[in-house]
Motif scaffolding. Structure first.
Motif, mmCIF file in Angstrom:
data_model
loop_
_atom_site.group_PDB
_atom_site.id
_atom_site.type_symbol
_atom_site.label_atom_id
_atom_site.label_comp_id
_atom_site.label_asym_id
_atom_site.label_seq_id
_atom_site.Cartn_x
_atom_site.Cartn_y
_atom_site.Cartn_z
ATOM 1 N N SER A 1 0.799 -1.209 0.000
ATOM 2 C CA SER A 1 0.000 0.000 0.000
ATOM 3 C C SER A 1 0.834 1.261 0.000
ATOM 4 N N GLN B 1 4.713 -12.803 13.957
ATOM 5 C CA GLN B 1 3.359 -12.262 13.871
ATOM 6 C C GLN B 1 3.323 -10.800 14.298
ATOM 7 N N ILE C 1 4.549 -8.762 11.392
ATOM 8 C CA ILE C 1 3.539 -8.749 10.336
ATOM 9 C C ILE C 1 2.396 -7.804 10.688
ATOM 10 N N ASP C 2 1.921 -7.891 11.918
ATOM 11 C CA ASP C 2 0.804 -7.041 12.347
ATOM 12 C C ASP C 2 1.181 -5.566 12.275
ATOM 13 N N GLY D 1 3.533 -4.149 10.358
ATOM 14 C CA GLY D 1 3.646 -3.740 8.965
ATOM 15 C C GLY D 1 2.294 -3.542 8.318
ATOM 16 N N ARG D 2 1.370 -4.452 8.593
ATOM 17 C CA ARG D 2 0.035 -4.348 8.014
ATOM 18 C C ARG D 2 -0.684 -3.098 8.527
ATOM 19 N N ALA D 3 -0.595 -2.831 9.832
ATOM 20 C CA ALA D 3 -1.276 -1.671 10.416
ATOM 21 C C ALA D 3 -0.724 -0.362 9.864
ATOM 22 N N GLY E 1 0.843 -0.067 6.922
ATOM 23 C CA GLY E 1 0.921 -0.063 5.470
ATOM 24 C C GLY E 1 2.342 -0.068 4.950
ATOM 25 N N PRO F 1 5.614 -2.305 3.703
ATOM 26 C CA PRO F 1 5.968 -3.642 3.210
ATOM 27 C C PRO F 1 7.075 -4.290 4.040
ATOM 28 N N THR G 1 7.465 -13.974 1.221
ATOM 29 C CA THR G 1 6.543 -13.143 1.992
ATOM 30 C C THR G 1 6.714 -13.368 3.493
ATOM 31 N N ALA H 1 4.318 -13.889 5.488
ATOM 32 C CA ALA H 1 3.387 -14.968 5.850
ATOM 33 C C ALA H 1 4.058 -16.326 5.703
#
Length: 340
Positions: A2, A112, A115-116, A118-120, A122, A124, A312, A314
């Motif tokens: 994103s 985790q 990952i959380d 990075g996702r929150a 935006g 990569p 990735t 994940a």
């Protein structure tokens, strides 16, 4: 992804140690639309010396200073696993894409958390499971997908190594065999490559059980690991990692209902294909800077080009989960911390 696309990816390395000398550092400099603009090591003299040898304009002895450098727009965390989470979170907080060495973190819970975050934010996140981009393993995957061995029925992994002198010296206490720094022994450092590769070839491992022990007494971590595992497809496998053998052996053997493939995780030896009709070998040399093919996919993704990095977070989390399952009893029995 994103975040806004980058034009040129300007890397800063946190932890410019041995892995960055040939495998990754020069690759950051040689990949198209990529440059290495800063390096950091807690020992400032070593950081300065690295920068001078590799033609890097800026060096630091403080990670936050490198991450905050406006010339740096992406961060490569190449420290031991015990600090991966902290430095990755610092890069994410600064809004800068982060490339984390393998294993991604000390355990699945730490993966985790990264990952959380990075996702929150935006931001990569990528992980250095670079075998997913190497030509030799693309050849293996093409053979499997082309039906060269029919339906895969079983996988066996073996990695045997003689005890290296650096691990036999109690005074040296190499970090690879200090669970509080590495998360375990050489299984953590080397086994993760194979397990992540199998995940790429066959999909996630759904079940994993393991036995770990210390046979040599040369260091505190496990030196022998046996495991059994199964994929969601029903494909089953075994693995044996032994770090006190009389000779070196590195082999993945995949048996199908019409043939067999055998090849090594490390090095670039032949890929052997056998069927009832005969055999053949394939040779795919590794590039001089072995992380460069993967780094090129990261740069392309950050530039907004077609395609995506195959390594990735994940998938790295799944690999960490498998290793957690395999080492769970050993960690409980020995009380070896993998602290956060």
């Amino acid at each position: 992804m994103s975040a806004a696309p980058l034009d040129t990816v300007r890397w800063g390395i946190v932890g410019c140690g041995n892995v960055t000398e040939v495998k990754s550092g020069p690759a950051l400099q040689r990949a198209p639309h990529s440059s290495l603009v800063a390096v950091m090591r807690r020992d400032g003299d070593k950081a300065r010396e690295y920068a001078q040898r590799h033609g890097v304009p800026t060096w630091y002895d403080d990670a936050q200073a490198l991450i905050d450098d406006p010339a740096v727009n992406a961060v490569y965390v190449a420290t031991p696993p015990s600090t991966h989470k902290a430095y990755a979170l610092m890069a994410i907080a600064a809004g800068k894409p982060v490339y984390v060495e393998k294993p991604m973190a000390m355990d699945a819970a730490e993966c985790q958390t990264i990952i959380d975050a990075g996702r929150a934010a935006g931001v990569p996140v990528f992980v250095a499971y670079y075998r997913r981009a190497l030509p030799r393993f693309h050849r293996v995957r093409a053979l499997l997908e082309g039906g060269a061995i029919g339906i895969p029925r079983s996988v066996h992994v073996s990695l045997h190594q003689p005890l290296h002198a650096r691990y036999a010296d109690p005074a040296a206490s190499h970090w690879h065999v200090q669970p509080a720094i590495s998360g375990g022994g050489l299984f953590m450092d080397l086994g993760c490559h194979t397990l992540n590769l199998l995940d790429w070839l066959f999909g996630p491992i759904a079940t994993a059980k393991g036995l770990a022990t210390n046979q040599l007494g040369a260091y505190a971590a496990e030196d022998s690991v046996a495991m059994g595992y199964a994929f969601a497809s029903g494909l089953v496998g075994t693995g044996l990692w032994q770090f006190g053998s009389f000779r070196y052996e590195d082999r993945i053997e995949i048996t199908g209902d019409r043939g067999r493939l055998a090849f090594a995780t490390f090095g670039d030896g032949p890929i052997v294909h056998e069927t009832a009709q005969g055999g053949e070998s394939f040779h795919e040399a590794n590039p001089p800077h072995i992380q460069q093919p993967l780094i090129e996919t990261i740069v392309a993704e950050l530039r907004g080009e077609a395609g995506a990095c195959p390594s990735t977070p994940a998938a790295a989390l799944r690999t960490a989960w498998v290793m957690d399952q395999v080492l769970a009893d050993w960690r409980r029995a020995t009380g070896q911390a993998i602290g956060r």
